[in-house]
Motif scaffolding. Structure first.
Motif, PDB file in Angstrom:
ATOM      1  N   SER A  32      -4.530  12.041 119.815  1.00 42.68           N
ATOM      2  CA  SER A  32      -5.793  12.345 120.705  1.00 42.68           C
ATOM      3  C   SER A  32      -6.038  11.188 121.677  1.00 42.68           C
ATOM      4  CB  SER A  32      -6.834  11.891 120.440  1.00 42.68           C
ATOM      5  OG  SER A  32      -7.158  12.396 118.534  1.00 42.68           O
ATOM      6  N   GLY A  33      -5.021  10.456 121.997  1.00 39.26           N
ATOM      7  CA  GLY A  33      -4.899   9.645 122.869  1.00 39.26           C
ATOM      8  C   GLY A  33      -5.490   8.363 123.022  1.00 39.26           C
ATOM      9  N   ILE A  34      -5.884   7.793 121.887  1.00 44.72           N
ATOM     10  CA  ILE A  34      -6.798   6.709 121.566  1.00 44.72           C
ATOM     11  C   ILE A  34      -7.071   5.548 120.259  1.00 44.72           C
ATOM     12  CG2 ILE A  34      -9.448   7.513 122.757  1.00 44.72           C
ATOM     13  CD1 ILE A  34     -10.266   8.910 120.094  1.00 44.72           C
ATOM     14  N   GLU A  35      -5.286   5.740 120.387  1.00 48.56           N
ATOM     15  CA  GLU A  35      -4.684   5.209 119.029  1.00 48.56           C
ATOM     16  C   GLU A  35      -5.497   4.195 118.934  1.00 48.56           C
ATOM     17  OE1 GLU A  35      -0.066   3.999 117.666  1.00 48.56           O
ATOM     18  OE2 GLU A  35      -0.385   4.075 120.100  1.00 48.56           O
ATOM     19  N   SER A  36      -6.324   3.417 119.654  1.00 49.44           N
ATOM     20  CA  SER A  36      -6.823   1.940 119.013  1.00 49.44           C
ATOM     21  C   SER A  36      -8.155   2.362 118.494  1.00 49.44           C
ATOM     22  CB  SER A  36      -6.853   1.434 120.253  1.00 49.44           C
ATOM     23  OG  SER A  36      -8.143   2.229 120.864  1.00 49.44           O
ATOM     24  N   GLY A  37      -8.802   3.716 118.031  1.00 51.85           N
ATOM     25  CA  GLY A  37      -9.284   3.443 117.282  1.00 51.85           C
ATOM     26  C   GLY A  37      -8.767   4.036 116.045  1.00 51.85           C
ATOM     27  N   PHE A  38      -7.613   3.954 115.428  1.00 49.70           N
ATOM     28  CA  PHE A  38      -7.214   3.425 114.101  1.00 49.70           C
ATOM     29  C   PHE A  38      -7.611   2.458 114.121  1.00 49.70           C
ATOM     30  CE2 PHE A  38      -4.073   2.516 111.362  1.00 49.70           C
ATOM     31  CZ  PHE A  38      -4.190   3.109 109.865  1.00 49.70           C
ATOM     32  N   TYR A  39      -7.279   1.363 114.848  1.00 52.07           N
ATOM     33  CA  TYR A  39      -7.152  -0.099 114.729  1.00 52.07           C
ATOM     34  C   TYR A  39      -8.707  -0.404 114.140  1.00 52.07           C
ATOM     35  CZ  TYR A  39      -3.506  -0.061 117.700  1.00 52.07           C
ATOM     36  OH  TYR A  39      -2.280   0.335 118.867  1.00 52.07           O
ATOM     37  N   TRP A  40     -10.097   0.085 114.939  1.00 52.43           N
ATOM     38  CA  TRP A  40     -10.954  -0.119 114.136  1.00 52.43           C
ATOM     39  C   TRP A  40     -11.748   0.450 113.426  1.00 52.43           C
ATOM     40  CZ3 TRP A  40     -13.498  -4.029 116.776  1.00 52.43           C
ATOM     41  CH2 TRP A  40     -13.098  -4.185 118.040  1.00 52.43           C
ATOM     42  N   TYR A  41     -10.940   1.551 113.084  1.00 54.11           N
ATOM     43  CA  TYR A  41     -11.135   2.227 111.540  1.00 54.11           C
ATOM     44  C   TYR A  41     -11.341   1.473 110.748  1.00 54.11           C
ATOM     45  CZ  TYR A  41      -9.774   5.199 107.718  1.00 54.11           C
ATOM     46  OH  TYR A  41      -9.850   6.808 106.704  1.00 54.11           O
ATOM     47  N   ASN A  89      -7.480   5.778  96.696  1.00 53.37           N
ATOM     48  CA  ASN A  89      -7.329   5.200  97.308  1.00 53.37           C
ATOM     49  C   ASN A  89      -6.820   6.993  98.406  1.00 53.37           C
ATOM     50  OD1 ASN A  89      -3.573   4.896  96.488  1.00 53.37           O
ATOM     51  ND2 ASN A  89      -4.581   3.718  96.831  1.00 53.37           N
ATOM     52  N   ALA A  90      -7.122   7.775  97.491  1.00 53.99           N
ATOM     53  CA  ALA A  90      -6.457   9.271  97.770  1.00 53.99           C
ATOM     54  C   ALA A  90      -7.720   9.768  99.335  1.00 53.99           C
ATOM     55  CB  ALA A  90      -7.184   9.907  96.304  1.00 53.99           C
ATOM     56  N   VAL A  91      -8.367   9.561  98.729  1.00 52.92           N
ATOM     57  CA  VAL A  91      -9.701   9.455 100.819  1.00 52.92           C
ATOM     58  C   VAL A  91      -9.037   8.436 101.343  1.00 52.92           C
ATOM     59  CG1 VAL A  91     -11.909   9.884 100.956  1.00 52.92           C
ATOM     60  CG2 VAL A  91     -11.291  10.318  98.901  1.00 52.92           C
ATOM     61  N   PHE A  92      -8.990   7.667 101.322  1.00 53.25           N
ATOM     62  CA  PHE A  92      -8.596   6.498 102.442  1.00 53.25           C
ATOM     63  C   PHE A  92      -7.087   6.082 102.267  1.00 53.25           C
ATOM     64  CE2 PHE A  92     -12.839   5.810 100.841  1.00 53.25           C
ATOM     65  CZ  PHE A  92     -13.598   6.587 101.677  1.00 53.25           C
ATOM     66  N   GLY A  93      -6.781   5.467 101.479  1.00 57.72           N
ATOM     67  CA  GLY A  93      -5.539   5.031 101.389  1.00 57.72           C
ATOM     68  C   GLY A  93      -4.249   6.293 101.924  1.00 57.72           C
ATOM     69  N   GLY A  94      -4.440   7.495 100.844  1.00 55.69           N
ATOM     70  CA  GLY A  94      -3.197   8.211 101.285  1.00 55.69           C
ATOM     71  C   GLY A  94      -3.186   9.009 102.498  1.00 55.69           C
ATOM     72  N   THR A  95      -4.584   8.522 102.841  1.00 52.29           N
ATOM     73  CA  THR A  95      -4.743   9.700 104.521  1.00 52.29           C
ATOM     74  C   THR A  95      -4.182   8.181 105.907  1.00 52.29           C
ATOM     75  OG1 THR A  95      -7.318   8.875 104.369  1.00 52.29           O
ATOM     76  CG2 THR A  95      -6.033  10.670 103.804  1.00 52.29           C
ATOM     77  N   ALA A  96      -4.525   7.297 105.155  1.00 51.48           N
ATOM     78  CA  ALA A  96      -4.085   6.018 106.458  1.00 51.48           C
ATOM     79  C   ALA A  96      -3.020   6.495 107.770  1.00 51.48           C
ATOM     80  CB  ALA A  96      -3.911   5.051 105.724  1.00 51.48           C
ATOM     81  N   PRO A  97      -1.726   7.091 107.079  1.00 50.58           N
ATOM     82  CA  PRO A  97      -0.855   7.545 108.129  1.00 50.58           C
ATOM     83  C   PRO A  97      -1.149   8.734 108.878  1.00 50.58           C
ATOM     84  CG  PRO A  97       0.174   6.854 105.823  1.00 50.58           C
ATOM     85  CD  PRO A  97      -1.164   6.709 105.614  1.00 50.58           C
ATOM     86  N   TYR A  98      -1.584   9.418 108.534  1.00 47.17           N
ATOM     87  CA  TYR A  98      -2.460  10.927 108.719  1.00 47.17           C
ATOM     88  C   TYR A  98      -2.890  10.591 109.678  1.00 47.17           C
ATOM     89  CZ  TYR A  98       0.736  13.057 105.177  1.00 47.17           C
ATOM     90  OH  TYR A  98       1.803  13.262 104.367  1.00 47.17           O
ATOM     91  N   VAL A  99      -4.322   9.598 109.883  1.00 41.42           N
ATOM     92  CA  VAL A  99      -5.774   9.351 110.256  1.00 41.42           C
ATOM     93  C   VAL A  99      -4.804   8.397 112.125  1.00 41.42           C
ATOM     94  CG1 VAL A  99      -7.754   7.920 110.798  1.00 41.42           C
ATOM     95  CG2 VAL A  99      -7.119   8.867 108.697  1.00 41.42           C
ATOM     96  N   ALA A 100      -3.834   7.070 111.268  1.00 36.00           N
ATOM     97  CA  ALA A 100      -3.414   7.001 112.291  1.00 36.00           C
ATOM     98  C   ALA A 100      -2.902   7.758 113.718  1.00 36.00           C
ATOM     99  CB  ALA A 100      -2.637   6.024 112.059  1.00 36.00           C
ATOM    100  N   LEU A 101      -1.833   8.958 113.559  1.00 34.91           N
ATOM    101  CA  LEU A 101      -0.954   9.913 113.441  1.00 34.91           C
ATOM    102  C   LEU A 101      -2.054  10.627 114.533  1.00 34.91           C
ATOM    103  CD1 LEU A 101       1.771  10.433 111.747  1.00 34.91           C
ATOM    104  CD2 LEU A 101       1.847   8.960 113.680  1.00 34.91           C
ATOM    105  N   TRP A 102      -3.444  10.737 114.186  1.00 35.81           N
ATOM    106  CA  TRP A 102      -4.345  11.873 114.394  1.00 35.81           C
ATOM    107  C   TRP A 102      -5.335  10.540 115.699  1.00 35.81           C
ATOM    108  CZ3 TRP A 102      -9.766  11.270 115.283  1.00 35.81           C
ATOM    109  CH2 TRP A 102     -10.257  12.005 116.150  1.00 35.81           C
ATOM    110  N   PHE A 103      -5.382   9.470 115.128  1.00 27.88           N
ATOM    111  CA  PHE A 103      -5.717   9.223 116.703  1.00 27.88           C
ATOM    112  C   PHE A 103      -4.687   8.755 117.769  1.00 27.88           C
ATOM    113  CE2 PHE A 103      -9.590   6.917 114.009  1.00 27.88           C
ATOM    114  CZ  PHE A 103      -9.880   7.379 114.323  1.00 27.88           C
ATOM    115  N   LYS A 104      -3.679   8.149 117.256  1.00 29.34           N
ATOM    116  CA  LYS A 104      -2.201   8.728 118.571  1.00 29.34           C
ATOM    117  C   LYS A 104      -2.626   9.849 119.022  1.00 29.34           C
ATOM    118  CE  LYS A 104       2.654   7.262 119.090  1.00 29.34           C
ATOM    119  NZ  LYS A 104       2.081   5.948 120.158  1.00 29.34           N
TER     120      LYS A 104
END
Length: 437
Positions: free
Chosen positions: A392-401, A375-390
């Motif tokens: 970086s200009g490749i928001e769709s990368g989060f969908y594939w993640y 949960n700490a590694v994958f769940g809690g970081t999901a919003p931050y990973v999503a914003l990082w992709f956004k």
């Protein structure tokens, strides 16, 4: 009333085992949602972004403490009992909410107020890390075979209810108080409510009976129970929990915590509309959990997990693309519900599946620690990973993640054993309750 009472009265067990989740997740939710109002109270004025980042940094510390809480309170539950752990988790949460409610501001005591906030968040992280396992274990053990999926589904009912109560309170305060009042003192109200609610839950949990399974399988001295040494004699199950949690927790945080931000920032919906979409979708999501849990009691756990795995792996990318171009409340609600209904195959039964994988002497620790890590590694970081992709200009990368994480878990769902008929105690191994038509 004997120690067998909890098994004979499952509704009391369901209420006592799950209601603390409501308070826990209410407190967890209101910290993040009200941070924008109290950030200026604990850090120097001048840079609102820096204030908010510092406050959210303290929020992130809570996620780091969840594995610690899972270890400490999982061990405590296996050694002292499920009831003792349930009481301890809600005590810690009540204390943390009270600390935040009375924390002094920067203008009064300088950075000491932020230190109080940090201590409170550390306690919250420990509490939430232990609450999941304590309640999952209690609900599973205190419910007769054949009803465990249904009963344990109320864990996510109560978790979602906690978020809804926090969201509802936020909407009420935003519409009845001025922004100045909310920034000044109004933000303390939800934490005062949280502390009082936790005190009520503490009283309710004190009246619970210990589970028959724990009493039966933990007679005499067992110095190794609840230890990491004993847990790692079940390495396969430990890593199995991490892997099966991976896809589910990423999807869960995507369609719950991150959804409102996504609808507002990417789809361009007004914040009020995005909030209302999330509220309505979560309410319906909450209501279907027991139905899916009951279904798993009839057809098994794996079919639901596999359905979730396929749905999330194949459906996330087109669903997120569709949500990015949605233009109104109705369309956003329908698409959000599709995502939430897909992850119901995971949320409704993930607690009982994990509990059914481990023996009694390490069941709570076996549920708590690997789940908290995932949960700490994958769940809690999901919003931050999503914003990082956004960013970086490749928001769709989060969908594939998200889809990729689901694919990993899907492999696990196909290869793991069915746990529905697992015997949790010695008497169940020989008892007639496992015989099915």
């Amino acid at each position: 009333m004997t120690t067998h009472a909890a098994a004979r009265t499952p509704w009391k067990a369901v209420l006592g085992g799950s209601i603390g989740n409501l308070v826990e997740w209410y407190d967890w939710f209101v910290y993040s949602s009200f941070a924008v109002y109290f950030a200026s109270s604990f850090f120097p004025k001048g840079n609102a972004t820096a204030q908010l980042l510092n406050t959210l940094g303290i929020f992130a510390v809570g996620f780091l403490m969840r594995p610690v809480g899972g270890w400490l309170l999982g061990r405590y539950a296996d050694r002292k009992g499920r009831k003792a752990a349930l009481t301890m988790t809600v005590t810690l949460m009540s204390a943390s909410a009270l600390l935040i409610a009375i924390a002094p501001t920067y203008e009064t005591v300088g950075y000491f107020g932020a230190v109080v906030l940090l201590v409170a968040r550390l306690l919250q992280g420990i509490s939430v890390g232990g609450e999941y396992a304590a309640s999952a274990t209690y609900l599973t053990e205190a419910t007769p075979a054949g009803k465990r999926g249904f009963a344990s589904s109320f864990q996510y009912v109560s978790m979602t209810a906690g978020q809804l109560v926090g969201l509802g309170l936020q909407i009420i305060l935003q519409n009845t108080m001025s922004e100045e009042a909310l920034n000044s003192w109004g933000w303390r109200i939800p934490f005062i409510i949280g502390a009082l609610a936790a005190a009520v839950v503490f009283y309710l949990r004190r009246s619970l009976m210990e589970t028959e399974v724990f009493d039966e399988d933990n007679k005499g001295t067992q110095p190794e129970r609840g230890t990491l040494r004993q847990l790692f004699t079940h390495k396969r199950e430990f890593f199995l929990v991490i892997a099966l949690t991976m896809g589910g927790t990423v999807a869960y945080y995507t369609y719950t915590t991150y959804l409102t931000t996504y609808l507002s920032n990417t789809a361009g919906l007004p914040k009020s509309t995005a909030t209302l979409v999330s509220f309505c979708a979560l309410f319906i999501f909450m209501c279907v959990q027991p139905l899916a849990g009951a279904l798993s009691d009839r057809i098994g756990r794996r079919p639901l997990l596999i359905t979730f795995g396929f749905g999330s792996m194949l459906g996330t990318v087109p669903l997120m693309y569709a949500l990015s171009s949605v233009s109104g409340f109705g369309g956003a609600l329908v698409l959000s519900l599709v995502g939430l209904l897909i992850i119901t195959g995971y949320t409704s039964i993930n607690a009982v599946v994990k509990a059914e994988l481990f023996p009694t002497n390490v069941r709570a620790l076996g549920v708590a620690l690997p789940y908290a890590i995932a949960n700490a590694v994958f769940g809690g970081t999901a919003p931050y990973v999503a914003l990082w992709f956004k960013d970086s200009g490749i928001e769709s990368g989060f969908y594939w993640y998200v889809a990729g994480c689901a694919a990993v878990s899907l492999v696990v769902y196909f290869t793991m054993r069915e746990t529905r008929d697992a015997a949790l105690s010695s008497s169940e191994k020989t008892g007639p309750e496992l015989v099915r038509a």
